[in-house]
Design an enzyme around this catalytic site. Structure first.
Site, PDB file in Angstrom:
ATOM      1  N   ASP A 204       0.812  -1.216   0.000  1.00 45.17           N
ATOM      2  CA  ASP A 204       0.000   0.000   0.000  1.00 45.17           C
ATOM      3  C   ASP A 204       0.845   1.266   0.000  1.00 45.17           C
ATOM      4  OD1 ASP A 204      -2.589  -0.513  -0.422  1.00 45.17           O
ATOM      5  OD2 ASP A 204      -3.220  -0.508   1.668  1.00 45.17           O
ATOM      6  N   ASP A 568     -12.266  -7.237   9.827  1.00 42.33           N
ATOM      7  CA  ASP A 568     -12.298  -8.700   9.908  1.00 42.33           C
ATOM      8  C   ASP A 568     -13.606  -9.270  10.465  1.00 42.33           C
ATOM      9  OD1 ASP A 568     -11.562  -7.576  12.275  1.00 42.33           O
ATOM     10  OD2 ASP A 568      -9.711  -8.686  12.531  1.00 42.33           O
TER      11      ASP A 568
HETATM   12  O1  LIG Z   1      -3.784   0.915   4.619  1.00 37.43           O
HETATM   13  C1  LIG Z   1      -3.456  -0.168   5.065  1.00 37.43           C
HETATM   14  C2  LIG Z   1      -3.354  -0.434   6.455  1.00 37.43           C
HETATM   15  C3  LIG Z   1      -2.956  -1.701   6.875  1.00 37.43           C
HETATM   16  N1  LIG Z   1      -2.677  -2.670   5.983  1.00 37.43           N
HETATM   17  C4  LIG Z   1      -2.225  -4.003   6.458  1.00 37.43           C
HETATM   18  O2  LIG Z   1      -3.128  -4.526   7.386  1.00 37.43           O
HETATM   19  C5  LIG Z   1      -2.477  -5.438   8.245  1.00 37.43           C
HETATM   20  C6  LIG Z   1      -2.947  -5.275   9.678  1.00 37.43           C
HETATM   21  O3  LIG Z   1      -2.567  -4.054  10.218  1.00 37.43           O
HETATM   22  P1  LIG Z   1      -1.870  -3.918  11.651  1.00 37.43           P
HETATM   23  O4  LIG Z   1      -1.645  -2.492  11.879  1.00 37.43           O
HETATM   24  O5  LIG Z   1      -0.741  -4.873  11.739  1.00 37.43           O
HETATM   25  O6  LIG Z   1      -3.007  -4.378  12.642  1.00 37.43           O
HETATM   26  P2  LIG Z   1      -2.957  -5.409  13.874  1.00 37.43           P
HETATM   27  O7  LIG Z   1      -3.582  -4.743  15.040  1.00 37.43           O
HETATM   28  O8  LIG Z   1      -1.632  -5.991  14.093  1.00 37.43           O
HETATM   29  O9  LIG Z   1      -3.907  -6.499  13.227  1.00 37.43           O
HETATM   30  C7  LIG Z   1      -5.027  -7.169  13.734  1.00 37.43           C
HETATM   31  O10 LIG Z   1      -6.225  -6.397  13.689  1.00 37.43           O
HETATM   32  C8  LIG Z   1      -6.605  -5.918  12.389  1.00 37.43           C
HETATM   33  C9  LIG Z   1      -7.904  -5.168  12.507  1.00 37.43           C
HETATM   34  O11 LIG Z   1      -8.869  -5.936  13.144  1.00 37.43           O
HETATM   35  C10 LIG Z   1      -6.706  -7.068  11.403  1.00 37.43           C
HETATM   36  O12 LIG Z   1      -6.938  -6.563  10.123  1.00 37.43           O
HETATM   37  C11 LIG Z   1      -5.409  -7.825  11.392  1.00 37.43           C
HETATM   38  O13 LIG Z   1      -5.424  -8.873  10.474  1.00 37.43           O
HETATM   39  C12 LIG Z   1      -5.163  -8.353  12.798  1.00 37.43           C
HETATM   40  O14 LIG Z   1      -3.976  -9.124  12.832  1.00 37.43           O
HETATM   41  C13 LIG Z   1      -0.976  -5.223   8.037  1.00 37.43           C
HETATM   42  O15 LIG Z   1      -0.463  -6.292   7.284  1.00 37.43           O
HETATM   43  C14 LIG Z   1      -0.922  -3.957   7.210  1.00 37.43           C
HETATM   44  O16 LIG Z   1       0.144  -3.961   6.333  1.00 37.43           O
HETATM   45  C15 LIG Z   1      -2.779  -2.421   4.615  1.00 37.43           C
HETATM   46  O17 LIG Z   1      -2.517  -3.276   3.790  1.00 37.43           O
HETATM   47  N2  LIG Z   1      -3.177  -1.181   4.192  1.00 37.43           N
END
Ligand SMILES: O=c1ccn([C@@H]2O[C@H](COP(=O)(O)OP(=O)(O)O[C@H]3O[C@H](CO)[C@@H](O)[C@H](O)[C@H]3O)[C@@H](O)[C@H]2O)c(=O)[nH]1
Ligand SMILES: [Mn+2]
Length: 870
Positions: A204, A568
């Site tokens: 992204d 999710d």
């Molecule tokens: O504009 C964006 C923002 C985030 N992401 C991806 O989304 C994922 C999750 O983001 P992160 O900030 O790591 O969130 P977490 O809190 O670690 O993630 C948990 O919580 C999120 C929201 O519920 C879920 O989407 C995730 O899968 C879950 O692991 C990562 O791979 C990011 O690279 C994108 O691709 N584009």
């Protein structure tokens, strides 16, 4: 043939797997042997004092196909008493309410009434939380059965369906690129036929670093993948594999393994250096090109190795080349492999590796970065996932797909097969929309101060849902059925033919994409590589544009769901309401592992996003009440609980701050007779803990896991949930959504102190309410002691104070990790905290006693008269 050879060699190997050095014992278990019948028996024996197999008779469906998983339920000797205690508590709670109504306070009706509302909500939310847990079910995939049925051990041919693997990333710094490349390598090397799956990286940020890193990955994979296959390496993420100190090898090729291992390790170190220097390489290259091609406007482009300008974001951001404003990019890095296995070369003078028995093919690898334009809401991860869903439909169109966050890697290379056991099972496979794996984490501090492992949730709550319509979608480590993501109905509820074509316009303007849909919904299919012509390329660009989804149901009825902080849970919810089911798949060693935020502030911000997202869900079209008749009743209750749990904070906070009243006067009582009230509370709360002990038992978690969960619940409920509720109220009033930032990954992981992040305090307003609760309760303990000293222990007033103190102390125990957290570096020495605590308590107590001596009654009388006026 080759695959068969490899597999036979594999079978004779015995590799001691992984283990991240942390306290987590599970990953240290023997991986190759874990799937052997012997290991299975050991596992079964370990679990047999809790779980028993359900007798499964003839199931409807194709009887010629073997069952691919076994169903287990909790043994009657645990399940029945567990349910009985739940019933007892329900009765106790009702009795408590009746008693409270009969003994209404007459001197402070407002206080009595408010606390009554609070207690009713506590009771109600407990029911919402407890009811769905009455029937936990575990399902154990049978890897041997799926191999026997779908793969030929003689020809090496496989009938397994195709899988598209999606990885999302945004920023090569905030989400360290080393995690991402390891994730991709673990996918490329996983044990699934190379021609049956494809790997997509969605970037992204649109940075050239990610793109070039994928070339490095493709190069290193040529060595890494055959090495993994030859020696049955686990896990297949090199950083995690080499991170283990001890690797006893029990195979028959000891010598060869040692030398291969040494060489690959060296290559990996060099690979890492190249990855690290990518930022620099690209910068210097671009500088050189820019010197040659200076433009008048002074704009400095970022250049690719082939001497063309990078279409994504530039190091020096410029018009059309900045974050949030750039063209869509899709590049096939590794093309789809041939259908026949290709054996590698034998060892020779310039090639020290003997790969003559190893299949050298690599699966397809694609880099993509969707178009970004100002003025569009890009919908974060959900938006990225939907673009991948469409682009992959043209490039490989597998009937199944699995998604990972970039900081998660495959830890058990049988995981894809395990998921397939559920998707292909003759019983309800067809109606299964997704298979959710638990999230497991590396690099969490040994005592898991902030409950990052979340075992109560992953091993308790999720197994309960598994006994209903299935676990909720948790964002990463989830295998989907493509048809379900397209918004189609499950076979159980739809006519035989899928009517997509009639709705063609709904999916956007791409005919190629719409034509691919019927095919992509066919679960028997492998993947179809497409010849990349000009027309396809144009179509791919169209599918990646921001405008593609305008006026379509993408983000609502199709694909990942938009306009919510947690895409999710709602995406899974949409499938459950359509009548799909889902399955929970927990295997040993853990299928996937990832990183978790161990910094207090980061962790709180993460649960702020989750709890904020939950409330948003309640106030949206994804409200569980609106789910329609196909959703199972208890599943609906579970979703109701998932989307309302933060509300309880209002009352928790009120109760936690209540002792403030006692500072002013002794005359405020929530309920009289106070002694019986406290006794009732103690019984009701104790029963929750008895129920909790049953859950510890059947979920097979440790007492520490459970305590941490309790503690972190209180920490969340005092600071984070109130903030989430506030945000929600503001959103309802102003109509403006919540902005949540990316969870920052542990960047200190490489520094000397592995858990350095644990001791860093980042001050945010979110911490304030919990600090207030801490202060109030410390003070209340001091006052209680002061009272006991002033009145003498046998006076009613003093007894009440001491009884009340039980709760203050309990809250302090629950907030203990938080207190350590805000002490930063000092938190390494908990003794300091206790000294501070004792000092504050005695100061308050002494102050109280002195104050009493000077003003024996005035204050209290004033306060009482105020209370009476109300
Ligand atoms: O504009 C964006 C923002 C985030 N992401 C991806 O989304 C994922 C999750 O983001 P992160 O900030 O790591 O969130 P977490 O809190 O670690 O993630 C948990 O919580 C999120 C929201 O519920 C879920 O989407 C995730 O899968 C879950 O692991 C990562 O791979 C990011 O690279 C994108 O691709 N584009
Ligand atoms: Mn994450």
């Amino acid at each position: 043939m080759a695959a068969a050879v490899t597999r036979r060699i594999n079978a004779s190997l015995h590799v001691e797997a992984t283990g991240n050095g942390a306290a987590d014992g599970e990953s240290r278990r023997d991986s190759a042997a874990a799937h052997s019948p012997a290991a299975k028996r050991i596992n079964d024996a370990k679990n047999s004092d809790v779980w028993v197999a359900v007798q499964e008779g003839d199931m409807p469906g194709d009887s010629s196909r073997a069952l691919l998983f076994r169903t287990m339920k909790v043994k009657g000797s645990i399940l029945h008493p567990y349910r009985f205690v739940i019933l007892l508590r329900l009765i106790a709670v009702i009795a408590f309410f009746i008693w409270r109504i009969r003994h209404r306070n007459h001197d402070g009706v407002w206080l009595w009434f408010m606390s009554m509302v609070g207690d009713v909500w506590f009771g109600f939310s407990w029911v919402l939380n407890q009811l769905p847990k009455l029937n936990p079910i575990k399902r154990v995939p049978d890897i041997t059965a799926i191999r026997d049925q779908y793969e030929s051990s003689t020809s090496g041919e496989s009938k397994l369906p195709g899988i598209d693997v999606f990885v999302t990333t945004v920023d090569p710094v905030d989400e360290p690129i080393l995690y991402t490349v390891n994730s991709i390598l673990s996918i490329i090397a996983t044990d699934y036929p190379a021609e049956k799956y494809a790997c997509y990286l969605s970037d992204d940020g649109g940075t050239l670093v990610h793109y070039e890193a994928m070339f490095e990955v493709a190069n290193f994979a040529k060595l890494w993948v055959p090495f993994c296959r030859k020696h049955c390496i686990e896990p297949r993420a090199p950083e995690n594999y080499f991170g283990v100190k001890r690797q006893p090898y029990m195979g028959s090729m000891q010598e060869e393994f040692m030398s291969d291992h040494r060489r690959v390790r060296r290559e990996y170190e060099e690979f890492k250096v190249r990855i690290d220097s990518l930022f620099n390489t690209i910068y210097q290259r671009s500088e050189a090109y820019n010197r040659k091609n200076t433009k008048e406007d002074g704009v400095k482009a970022t250049w690719m190795a082939d001497g063309t300008q990078w279409p994504g974001t530039w190091i020096e951001q410029a018009e059309n080349h900045r974050k949030g404003q750039h063209a869509g990019i899709v590049k096939v890095i590794l093309n789809h492999p041939s259908y026949k296995p290709q054996l590698g070369p034998p060892a020779s003078i310039d090639n020290p590796f003997d790969f003559s028995n190893v299949d050298m093919r690599l699966p397809m690898l694609v880099y993509l970065s969707r178009e970004k334009r100002p003025g569009y809401n890009h919908q974060k991860k959900a938006g990225a996932m939907n673009v991948m869903l469409r682009v992959s439909a043209l490039l490989s169109n597998a009937p199944f797909l699995i998604n990972f966050d970039c900081d998660h890697y495959i830890n058990n290379s049988q995981a894809f097969r395990a998921a397939m056991c559920f998707m292909l099972d003759p019983r309800d496979g067809q109606n299964t929309a997704f298979v959710q794996f638990p999230q497991r984490f590396d690099d969490v501090d040994p005592t898991d101060r902030y409950a990052n492992h979340n075992r109560v949730f992953f091993d308790g709550t999720m197994l309960s849902l598994n006994g209903l319509q299935g676990p909720s979608y948790l964002g990463t480590g989830t295998m989907f059925r493509r048809a379900a993501l397209y918004g189609m109905e499950p076979p159980r509820w739809r006519a035989d033919t899928i009517k997509v074509i009639s709705k063609a316009k709904e999916f956007g303007e791409s005919t190629l994409f719409i034509n691919s849909m019927i095919d992509g919904a066919n679960q028997e299919r492998s993947i179809t590589p497409l010849f990349l012509e000009e027309s396809v390329n144009n179509e791919l660009s169209t599918l990646m544009t921001c405008a593609y989804e305008d006026g379509t149901p993408w983000g609502r009825d199709v694909g990942w769901v938009y306009n919510i902080a947690t895409e999710d849970v709602v995406t899974g919810f949409r499938m459950h309401r359509q009548g799909w089911r889902s399955m929970y798949c927990s295997i040993e060693p853990a299928a996937f592992r990832g990183t978790a935020p161990i910094n207090l502030t980061e962790r709180l911000l993460q649960i702020l996003r989750w709890s904020g997202g939950s409330l948003e869900m309640f106030f949206s079209h994804s409200n569980a009440f609106l789910a329609g008749p196909r959703m199972q009743p208890l599943q609906r209750i579970a979703y109701l609980n998932m989307s309302t749990y933060p509300i309880v904070t209002i009352f928790i906070l009120a109760y936690n701050l209540f002792p403030v009243m006692w500072l002013i006067s002794e005359q405020f009582y929530i309920q009289r007779p106070f002694g019986s009230y406290i006794l009732y509370l103690i019984i009701i709360i104790a029963m929750i803990h008895v129920i909790g002990m049953f859950e510890v038992k059947w979920a097979n978690i440790t007492l520490l896991d459970w305590c941490r969960n309790e503690q972190f619940y209180m920490i969340g409920a005092t600071g984070v949930y109130p903030t989430a509720v506030l945000y929600m109220v503001l959103k309802l009033i102003t109509g403006k959504g919540i902005h949540f930032r990316l969870t920052s990954k542990q960047t200190e992981a490489c520094s000397n102190d592995k858990f350095a992040d644990l001791y860093v305090v980042r001050w945010v307003p979110l911490l304030i309410p919990t600090i207030a609760v801490l202060i109030v309760n410390v003070a209340a303990v001091g006052v209680a002691i002061g009272k006991a000293a002033t009145w003498g222990l046998f006076k009613e007033q003093a007894q009440h104070a001491v009884l009340g103190m039980v709760f203050n102390v309990w809250i302090l125990v629950l907030l203990y990790p938080f207190a350590l957290g805000i002490m930063g570096q000092w938190g390494k020495k908990p003794a300091i905290l206790f000294i501070l605590l004792l000092m504050s308590i005695s100061t308050v107590a002494i102050m109280y006693v002195t104050f009493r001596a000077i003003y024996p009654s005035d204050w209290s009388e004033i306060a009482t008269s105020l209370g009476k006026q109300n």
